[in-house]
Design a protein around this motif. Structure first.
Motif, PDB file in Angstrom:
ATOM      1  N   UNK A   1      -0.631  -8.874  -5.018  1.00  0.00           N
ATOM      2  CA  UNK A   1      -0.062  -7.603  -4.585  1.00  0.00           C
ATOM      3  C   UNK A   1       0.068  -6.595  -5.724  1.00  0.00           C
ATOM      4  N   UNK A   2       0.206  -7.070  -6.956  1.00  0.00           N
ATOM      5  CA  UNK A   2       0.154  -6.139  -8.089  1.00  0.00           C
ATOM      6  C   UNK A   2      -1.221  -5.493  -8.176  1.00  0.00           C
TER       7      UNK A   2
ATOM      8  N   UNK B   1       0.840  -1.204   0.000  1.00  0.00           N
ATOM      9  CA  UNK B   1       0.000   0.000   0.000  1.00  0.00           C
ATOM     10  C   UNK B   1       0.870   1.248   0.000  1.00  0.00           C
ATOM     11  N   UNK B   2       1.933   1.238   0.819  1.00  0.00           N
ATOM     12  CA  UNK B   2       2.843   2.384   0.838  1.00  0.00           C
ATOM     13  C   UNK B   2       3.473   2.610  -0.524  1.00  0.00           C
ATOM     14  N   UNK B   3       3.869   1.523  -1.188  1.00  0.00           N
ATOM     15  CA  UNK B   3       4.469   1.651  -2.515  1.00  0.00           C
ATOM     16  C   UNK B   3       3.448   2.140  -3.535  1.00  0.00           C
ATOM     17  N   UNK B   4       2.196   1.721  -3.383  1.00  0.00           N
ATOM     18  CA  UNK B   4       1.164   2.140  -4.321  1.00  0.00           C
ATOM     19  C   UNK B   4       0.851   3.621  -4.249  1.00  0.00           C
TER      20      UNK B   4
ATOM     21  N   UNK C   1       6.116   3.093 -10.368  1.00  0.00           N
ATOM     22  CA  UNK C   1       5.390   1.843 -10.535  1.00  0.00           C
ATOM     23  C   UNK C   1       5.452   0.994  -9.259  1.00  0.00           C
ATOM     24  N   UNK C   2       4.429   0.164  -9.070  1.00  0.00           N
ATOM     25  CA  UNK C   2       4.421  -0.750  -7.929  1.00  0.00           C
ATOM     26  C   UNK C   2       5.194  -2.026  -8.249  1.00  0.00           C
ATOM     27  N   UNK C   3       5.634  -2.167  -9.486  1.00  0.00           N
ATOM     28  CA  UNK C   3       6.318  -3.392  -9.898  1.00  0.00           C
ATOM     29  C   UNK C   3       7.593  -3.642  -9.090  1.00  0.00           C
TER      30      UNK C   3
ATOM     31  N   UNK D   1      -3.060   2.834  -5.765  1.00  0.00           N
ATOM     32  CA  UNK D   1      -2.591   4.020  -6.481  1.00  0.00           C
ATOM     33  C   UNK D   1      -3.719   4.681  -7.262  1.00  0.00           C
ATOM     34  N   UNK D   2      -4.591   3.876  -7.883  1.00  0.00           N
ATOM     35  CA  UNK D   2      -5.674   4.415  -8.701  1.00  0.00           C
ATOM     36  C   UNK D   2      -6.735   5.117  -7.855  1.00  0.00           C
TER      37      UNK D   2
END
Length: 203
Positions: free
Chosen positions: A160-161, A28-31, A36-38, A168-169
């Protein structure tokens, strides 16, 4: 190897993955970041893949059977989660639509640490995978464990992707909410790390 065993393990693994924990908080933090979350999900996957290889090679059982080694792994993992959680809480992420996607190597490496240093992940692999293997199967035990590990890792990657992309969206236009969720995610990681230390170091 029986397809029914793989499917049964996948169903159990999916239930474990969808339960919120350190991986959720990190994803969630990365998003909420602009890139990118990749890289974040890739780091989580590589960390779990490393654990799967260790277990398939037979090292996991030896580690699980050594209280001192397992305690040391728990302490390192707990401290890492606390550090990463505190950092996320102090500097919460917010969506940045103007940010250009980057390589995200630091995010990738943090993801490897979140999953690879999580002793709970090792225990899940050691305790769960063997229950879905068959000693009488024509496949070697290491191959069966490898297939189950690959199943877990692939399911993690897909889930998780989706979670990171959805985060993020949905929060892209809500920076205030994004910062709040980032702080909550950081607090969750810190609490999980502290719980690991208390559970495994105090008498």
């Amino acid at each position: 190897m029986a397809a029914g065993s793989v499917f049964a393990f996948w169903a159990v693994a999916l239930l474990l993955i969808v339960v919120p924990g350190a991986d959720w908080a990190f994803t969630i933090g990365a998003g909420l970041r602009g890139d990118s979350v990749v890289p974040a999900v890739g780091g989580l996957v590589v960390g779990y893949a490393a654990i799967a290889l260790i277990v398939a090679a037979g090292v996991g059982a030896a580690v699980a059977g050594s209280p001192s080694v397992l305690t040391g792994l728990t302490v390192v993992g707990g401290l890492y989660l606390m550090w990463h959680g505190a950092t996320s809480f102090a500097r919460p992420s917010a969506p940045d639509p103007q940010a250009e996607p980057g390589t995200g190597w630091s995010t990738f490496l943090r993801g490897v640490g979140v999953s690879g240093l999580n002793p709970k992940g090792l225990l899940i692999f050691v305790a769960l995978l063997p229950q879905f293997t068959d000693p009488d199967d024509r496949w070697p035990m290491s191959a069966q464990l490898g297939v189950l590990g690959l199943t877990f890792v692939t399911t993690c990657a897909g889930f998780y992707l989706c979670l990171g992309t959805l985060t993020r969206t949905v929060l892209n236009a809500r920076p205030g909410t994004a910062r709040l969720i980032s702080r909550l995610s950081g607090a969750a990681m810190t609490a999980i790390g502290a719980w690991l230390l208390i559970e495994h170091t105090l008498p």
